[in-house]
Design a protein around this motif. Structure first.
Motif: not given
Length: 362
Positions: A94, A97, A115, A119, A128, A132
């Motif tokens: 994330m 995170s 994960g 997306s 983001d 990532e």
């Protein structure tokens, strides 16, 4: 005498459906001399409303907090104290995170990230996604939910051997057994109305409001529909409000035999919003999912085949009502088209990824 390596796996919370996976993974890795500890938070927001959080003797709990900044929710888990001295740690992939950055930037445990990678469930936020990508290129191992996510991680720059396609699923053994037992019992007489099932959290991501609107549209047309709901959440009131004028049976969270009974009763499952692990339930029971052309399904929707185990309508209540009314599930579908990933395979995929991450692969 062997010395055990230590591995911490951090999760936002511990839902009941994950317990069999972690229990089996812990057992399998113990045979590889790796001691696993799950570090799980308490659920927040809509996750808490689902009512599926649980505890286990191999899980350590923490209290997460979220900080709102520039319209984004940044997770403040502060889990480092639980894994700083471990040999390895697997954290959620994330961009928000902070613990993941801490693990990657500080010299310490080997780092895995688990994960979706892509997306799937929301429109990609450029910041983001950039963060990532940076994480994926620096992790010792990336645990992607499905093959599509694994392929993307490699395109982002992760080495071929640094990516594991987990094939995310749930333990289906109890459901399979319960469905077989129910097949041996006298079948209930199917009433005339179309009988639909819903399994999962009742929240905005599942678009319960559109489902409620479609049910009202069907009633206005004079089409009889029964809806059996196995789930709970903040949007339960949208269906509860219709119970006086519609045939809606809300049973709350279901698992095991209760889930099997629900699946046996219905013609198809409805999910106008995000399809996730309910895809596995549908495939086990050989019941198609009726959805819309909603663009934010979870990775497990990849297991379904359009026009066979999944039928879609345009994204409106009237079009969704049309789909339900057309009853597309009436055609016969060969058993080969209902294949689904098994938890034994998921555990083994994850185990091999851990061994690569820890440089312990034979």
């Amino acid at each position: 005498m062997h010395t055990y390596a230590t591995l911490a796996i951090v999760q936002p919370y511990l839902p009941r459906y994950r317990v069999p996976f972690f229990a089996e993974l812990k057992s399998r890795l113990s045979a590889d001399y790796i001691d696993v500890q799950v570090v799980a938070g308490r659920p927040l927001g809509s996750q808490a409303a689902r009512g599926d959080d649980t505890d286990a003797d191999w899980a350590t709990r923490f209290e997460p907090r979220q900080l709102k900044f520039a319209g984004r929710a940044i997770t403040l888990a502060h889990t480092r104290r639980h894994w700083a001295h471990a040999d390895g740690v697997i954290l959620p992939l994330m961009g928000t995170s902070l613990d993941a950055y801490s693990a990657i930037l500080h010299k310490g445990p080997r780092v895995g990230l688990w994960g979706h990678v892509d997306s799937y469930v929301a429109r990609a936020n450029p910041l983001d996604q950039a963060l990532e990508r940076w994480m994926v290129r620096r992790a010792d191992q990336v645990f992607a939910y499905t093959t599509r996510g694994a392929n993307l991680a490699r395109r982002w720059g992760a080495a071929q051997t640094s990516v594991t396609s987990v094939m995310n699923t749930v333990d289906t053994k109890e459901l399979e057994t319960s469905l077989r037992d129910l097949e041996c019992s006298p079948s209930p007489v199917r009433a005339k109305p179309i009988t639909l099932g819903y399994i999962g959290g009742l929240d905005g991501t599942k678009r319960i409001s559109l489902l409620a609107q479609a049910l009202m549209a069907l009633t206005m047309r004079g089409t009889s529909v029964k809806l059996v709901v196995g789930g709970q959440g903040p949007d339960a009131h949208l269906l509860d409000a219709l119970r006086t004028s519609h045939d809606i049976d809300i049973r709350g969270y279901v698992s095991g035999v209760d889930k099997a009974k629900l699946l046996q009763e219905v013609d198809a499952l409805v999910c106008p919003g995000r399809i996730g692990l309910v895809a596995v339930d549908a495939l086990v029971a050989q019941k198609p999912i009726l959805t819309t052309d909603y663009e934010f399904h979870a990775p497990e929707a990849d297991y379904l085949k359009d026009g066979i185990s999944m039928f879609s309508s345009p994204d409106s209540a009237e079009a969704y009502a049309d789909l339900i009314e057309s009853q597309p599930w009436r055609r016969s579908i060969p058993p080969a088209d209902w294949q689904y990933p098994r938890i034994e395979t998921m555990v083994e995929n994850f185990r091999l990824g851990v061994l690569r991450m820890m440089n312990l692969e034979a």
